[in-house]
Design a protein around this motif. Structure first.
Motif, PDB file in Angstrom:
ATOM      1  N   LEU A 403      51.376  92.069  57.899  1.00  0.00           N
ATOM      2  CA  LEU A 403      49.975  91.655  57.856  1.00  0.00           C
ATOM      3  C   LEU A 403      49.844  90.144  57.781  1.00  0.00           C
ATOM      4  CD1 LEU A 403      46.919  92.449  57.472  1.00  0.00           C
ATOM      5  CD2 LEU A 403      47.351  92.150  55.021  1.00  0.00           C
ATOM      6  N   ALA A 404      50.779  89.492  57.105  1.00  0.00           N
ATOM      7  CA  ALA A 404      50.696  88.044  56.928  1.00  0.00           C
ATOM      8  C   ALA A 404      50.775  87.293  58.245  1.00  0.00           C
ATOM      9  CB  ALA A 404      51.815  87.575  55.993  1.00  0.00           C
ATOM     10  N   ALA A 405      51.288  87.937  59.283  1.00  0.00           N
ATOM     11  CA  ALA A 405      51.336  87.307  60.605  1.00  0.00           C
ATOM     12  C   ALA A 405      50.130  87.662  61.447  1.00  0.00           C
ATOM     13  CB  ALA A 405      52.620  87.714  61.334  1.00  0.00           C
ATOM     14  N   ILE A 406      49.671  88.894  61.349  1.00  0.00           N
ATOM     15  CA  ILE A 406      48.651  89.367  62.287  1.00  0.00           C
ATOM     16  C   ILE A 406      47.232  89.264  61.735  1.00  0.00           C
ATOM     17  CG2 ILE A 406      50.276  90.913  63.415  1.00  0.00           C
ATOM     18  CD1 ILE A 406      49.188  93.212  61.823  1.00  0.00           C
ATOM     19  N   ARG A 407      47.057  88.760  60.512  1.00  0.00           N
ATOM     20  CA  ARG A 407      45.744  88.745  59.883  1.00  0.00           C
ATOM     21  C   ARG A 407      44.848  87.600  60.341  1.00  0.00           C
ATOM     22  NH1 ARG A 407      45.685  84.575  56.238  1.00  0.00           N
ATOM     23  NH2 ARG A 407      47.741  83.831  55.532  1.00  0.00           N
TER      24      ARG A 407
END
Length: 463
Positions: A403-407
């Motif tokens: 999530l930390a990349a795609i948020r």
């Protein structure tokens, strides 16, 4: 004690209902409406854009591959940016590839960013939605989901007139927090696996009267600093004059001379789905803004005469619920560039974790580097059990690390476009979103200007 009761009004049904008008919700609503569907878009504020506008989050981080060579997020996002640019309110990311003052006073790689004016963003978002035929319902907050036989049949919203039930064939949860899905009893995950904590919240603010040349000169003299003013902040930590759990000061130059966005407040240990925690976070973050301004003027080159221009209307929440979908994206998927037959979005942003418990992050060295380009499958948008519903934005199905990349906002636009297009196809066909013909969905996304990677670009006949 007096008891008051009031019937819930029932609005006319729509094909698609979108909850939340941030990047994913805006794109979902526009995409579904352009497919010929009746679409209602619900937003708690009096304008569209979510974190893009109300939270002052900016610039939009990279929409390019990690090496800066290929623009990955196109379609509605690119149209949105180019329209803002035509109004003098943005710089297209292709003009910031290879380094730009707008990339922020940072050295960790994502130069292809999109600086923009939040007021222009509000205007363009509104015009795009209205031009597509979207029905807006502003100043309205979703409070409950209506589920019939395991299928979301719409949502209940609260507003100045009371409460209304908004029936819809398909609902898109773009609330950021997965509110619709959670109230429909969809399974979700929360926090990192080790202790259940989530990334901290940040209140953006803007400062004016900054000496841009002095800031640039400091940057040029300290190329070793990974974070802005890192050595000065570390000294202040040692001296006990700086208490924020940050390793530096995140600054982003805006389109206006002397005006910078600041992404440095940090409130840990709070839950973005709890009203008491949100209240405490807002109070704490606004106190931190005042402390930071004193520190800027006393310690930072180029900031001695800086003044507060404004603070965001709402604190920025990085992470809450992650809905369990028919597929859960993992960090390994992003690192290994796993190929998905149901790919609906490609991205190249690295893993941007702000530690829930320390001053670490973003972009810590112990986190593996993602692939140059990675794929996000349709299954991450489809709740594992609940029908009549799709999720988009930062509440999609993925691990804490993924999530930390795609948020961030560009992928959110692309996920919203995919969800809105799929919702339209499901509504038109009278089928559940999980039964959408993914090949037909991919073909429609490509026709609408989206990019789904070289695999599909080379041979669209496979669709």
């Amino acid at each position: 004690m007096r008891t008051y009761t009031r019937e819930i009004d029932v609005e006319s049904p729509t094909d698609v209902l979108v909850i939340g008008s941030g990047p994913s919700g805006l794109a979902a609503a526009v995409a579904a409406a352009r497919e010929g569907m009746t679409v209602r878009l619900v937003e708690q504020y009096g304008y569209l854009g979510g974190n893009l506008t109300g939270a002052l989050v900016g610039p939009c981080m990279t929409s390019f591959s990690l090496d800066g060579k290929t623009q990955l997020i196109r379609g509605i996002f690119d149209e949105f940016v180019r329209t803002m640019e035509s109004l003098g309110g943005a710089v297209h990311p292709s003009h910031t590839v290879g380094g730009s003052p707008f990339a922020g006073f940072m050295t960790y790689g994502h130069e292809a960013v999109t600086p923009f004016d939040p007021e222009v963003a509000k205007r363009v978002a509104l015009e795009m939605a209205l031009d597509a035929g979207v029905e807006l319902m502003l100043h309205s907050m979703m409070v409950d989901s209506v589920v019939e036989n395991g299928r979301v049949a719409g949502a209940v919203v609260a507003h100045k007139g009371g409460m209304s039930f908004l029936p819809a064939t398909v609902t898109v949860d773009a609330s950021g927090d997965g509110d619709v899905a959670a109230r429909a009893r969809a399974e979700f995950r929360y926090g990192r696996e080790s202790d259940g904590t989530v990334q901290p919240m940040t209140l953006f603010f803007r400062v004016r009267d900054v000496d841009d040349e002095a800031v640039a000169a400091y940057q040029a003299e300290h190329p070793e600093e990974r974070f802005p003013f890192e050595s000065l902040v570390e000294k202040a930590h040692r001296d006990g004059t700086y208490s924020l759990p940050r390793r530096g000061v995140q600054l982003f130059k805006t389109l206006e001379p002397g005006v910078w966005r600041v992404n440095t407040t940090r409130v840990t240990g709070v839950d973005g789905t709890d009203v008491h925690d949100l209240t405490r976070a807002e109070v704490e973050a606004r106190r931190q803004v005042l402390d930071l301004l004193d520190f800027f003027r006393a310690e930072l080159p180029g900031m001695g005469s800086s003044r507060l221009l404004d603070t965001a209307a709402t604190i920025g929440v990085r992470e809450t619920r992650r809905i369990v979908g028919t597929y859960e994206i993992t960090l390994d998927d992003l690192v290994q560039a796993r190929a998905f037959e149901d790919v609906v979005t490609v991205a190249g942003y690295p893993v941007d974790i702000h530690s829930p418990t320390s001053k670490d992050g973003p972009f810590d060295d112990d986190i593996p580097t993602t692939a140059n380009v990675y794929e996000i499958p349709y299954g991450a948008l489809v709740p594992a059990e609940v029908d009549g519903l799709l999720v988009a934005g930062r509440c999609i199905s993925g691990t804490h690390e993924a999530l930390a990349a795609i948020r961030v906002m560009p992928p959110a636009f692309a996920l919203g476009q995919a969800a809105g297009t799929a919702a339209a196809q499901a509504a038109r066909g009278g089928i559940a979103p999980r039964d959408v013909d993914v090949r037909a969905l991919q073909e429609r996304l490509l026709e609408a200007g989206a990019y789904l990677g070289e695999r599909l670009a080379r041979d669209r006949s496979m669709l």
